[in-house]
Motif scaffolding. Structure first.
Motif, mmCIF file in Angstrom:
data_model
loop_
_atom_site.group_PDB
_atom_site.id
_atom_site.type_symbol
_atom_site.label_atom_id
_atom_site.label_comp_id
_atom_site.label_asym_id
_atom_site.label_seq_id
_atom_site.Cartn_x
_atom_site.Cartn_y
_atom_site.Cartn_z
ATOM 1 N N LYS A 1 0.906 -1.047 0.173
ATOM 2 C CA LYS A 1 0.311 -0.185 0.228
ATOM 3 C C LYS A 1 0.757 0.942 -0.074
ATOM 4 O O LYS A 1 0.263 2.111 -0.807
ATOM 5 C CB LYS A 1 -0.746 0.136 1.084
ATOM 6 N N VAL A 2 1.621 1.228 1.152
ATOM 7 C CA VAL A 2 2.853 2.219 1.053
ATOM 8 C C VAL A 2 3.832 2.352 -0.052
ATOM 9 O O VAL A 2 4.035 3.608 -0.846
ATOM 10 C CB VAL A 2 2.978 2.655 2.276
ATOM 11 N N ALA A 3 4.175 1.069 -0.694
ATOM 12 C CA ALA A 3 4.644 1.102 -1.750
ATOM 13 C C ALA A 3 4.044 2.503 -2.967
ATOM 14 O O ALA A 3 4.933 2.320 -4.217
ATOM 15 C CB ALA A 3 5.219 0.614 -2.223
ATOM 16 N N SER A 4 2.643 1.490 -3.213
ATOM 17 C CA SER A 4 1.473 2.378 -4.704
ATOM 18 C C SER A 4 1.550 3.801 -4.250
ATOM 19 O O SER A 4 0.837 4.053 -5.246
ATOM 20 C CB SER A 4 0.905 0.882 -4.427
ATOM 21 N N GLY A 5 1.931 4.159 -3.376
ATOM 22 C CA GLY A 5 1.647 5.495 -2.860
ATOM 23 C C GLY A 5 0.458 5.996 -2.226
ATOM 24 O O GLY A 5 -0.049 7.039 -1.917
ATOM 25 N N GLY A 6 -0.138 4.933 -1.362
ATOM 26 C CA GLY A 6 -1.039 5.044 -0.018
ATOM 27 C C GLY A 6 -0.848 5.065 0.633
ATOM 28 O O GLY A 6 0.708 5.901 1.095
ATOM 29 N N VAL A 7 -1.524 5.459 2.154
ATOM 30 C CA VAL A 7 -1.180 5.406 3.882
ATOM 31 C C VAL A 7 -2.049 4.496 3.906
ATOM 32 O O VAL A 7 -2.865 4.079 3.699
ATOM 33 C CB VAL A 7 -1.617 6.658 3.691
#
Length: 226
Positions: free
Chosen positions: A119-125
Motif C-alpha cells: 500500500k505504501v509503495a503504491s503511493g497510499g497510506v
C-alpha cells in the motif's frame, strides 16, 4: 515484472534478515539495500533512488522523527513505512506528520506487513484502526487535550527517554546535542505538562500508555503510589 526496490533501515541484524527473507520470497518486492544506523541510511538515500523505505525509529546515530524529515529532504517522493517496536500511541501520529506514509508495530504478522508495504509503495497510506482513531482525535483535538500532545517532536523524544530513566547525558549523546540543550528541552516540557519532578513524568507516561514497558528502577515506586 518490475520489482519494488525496498531499502530497510534497522539496527538489529535479525530484523533486517527477517525482512530480507520475506521480501525475497515475494515476487513483486526486492530487498535492495540495508542500513544499520541513521548516518548510513542518510548516505544511501542521498546516493541513489529507492522505491520505498522500511524504517525503524530507534537506531544509533540519527534516529527518530528528525530522521524521517532528513530522509524526505533527500528523497521527497520516496514513501516511508515505519516498522517500530514503539506502540502506536507513542509515535504514530507524529511520524505521519513528519512525512511517513504508514506505521506498523513489530508485533504484527508477515501478511499484514506485506499488505502495508504494498500500500505504501503504491503511493497510499497505511494506518491501523487504532492509528486512524488517534489521527481523528488529533485533528479534532480539544483545548483540554492531554499535555503530551502539545510537546514539540524533540520535547516528546526527550520526554519519552526521561520516562524510561535515561540520563540527560545519554540523551544528549543520542541526539548529538549539548547537555544544556537537553536540559532546556526538559525544562520546557515540564512547564508545558505542569510537572515538577521525574516521578510525575513517569506516572503520567504509564497512565497514558506511552511506555513500551515500565522502567525497572521505578516499577516499585509506581506500584506503591498509583
Amino acid at each position: 515484472m518490475t520489482k519494488v526496490q525496498v531499502l530497510v533501515a534497522d539496527d538489529h541484524g535479525v530484523i533486517r534478515n527477517g525482512l530480507k527473507k520475506i521480501l525475497d520470497d515475494t515476487p513483486d518486492l526486492e530487498f535492495a539495500g540495508e542500513a544499520c544506523d541513521g548516518w548510513i541510511l542518510l548516505e544511501k538515500v542521498r546516493d541513489r533512488h529507492w522505491d520505498m523505505l522500511i524504517l525503524d525509529l530507534s537506531m544509533p546515530g540519527r534516529n527518530g522523527l528528525e530522521l524521517i524529515k532528513l530522509v524526505k529532504e533527500a528523497q521527497p517522493q520516496m514513501p516511508i513505512l515505519i516498522f517500530s517496536m514503539h506502540q502506536e500511541e507513542q509515535y504514530a501520529v507524529r511520524a505521519l506528520r513528519a512525512g511517513a506514509s504508514g506505521y506498523l508495530t513489530k508485533e504484527f504478522d508477515g501478511d499484514l506487513l506485506l499488505s502495508a508495504i504494498r500500500k505504501v509503495a503504491s503511493g497510499g497510506v497505511y494506518v491501523s484502526s487504532k492509528v486512524a482513531e488517534l489521527l481523528a482525535s488529533d485533528i479534532s483535538r480539544p483545548q483540554n487535550a492531554p499535555p503530551h500532545t502539545l510537546l514539540s517532536n524533540r520535547e516528546f523524544e526527550v520526554f519519552s527517554r526521561l520516562a524510561r530513566g535515561i540520563s540527560l547525558t545519554a540523551i544528549a549523546q543520542e541526539f548529538s546535542l549539548s547537555i544544556k540543550t537537553v536540559s532546556t528541552h526538559k525544562s520546557h516540557l515540564f512547564d508545558k505538562m505542569g510537572m515538577t519532578n521525574q516521578a510525575d513524568l513517569v506516572r503520567y507516561a504509564l497512565n497514558h500508555e506511552l511506555l513500551d514497558e515500565e522502567p525497572d528502577n521505578l516499577r516499585m515506586q509506581h506500584s506503591s503510589t498509583i
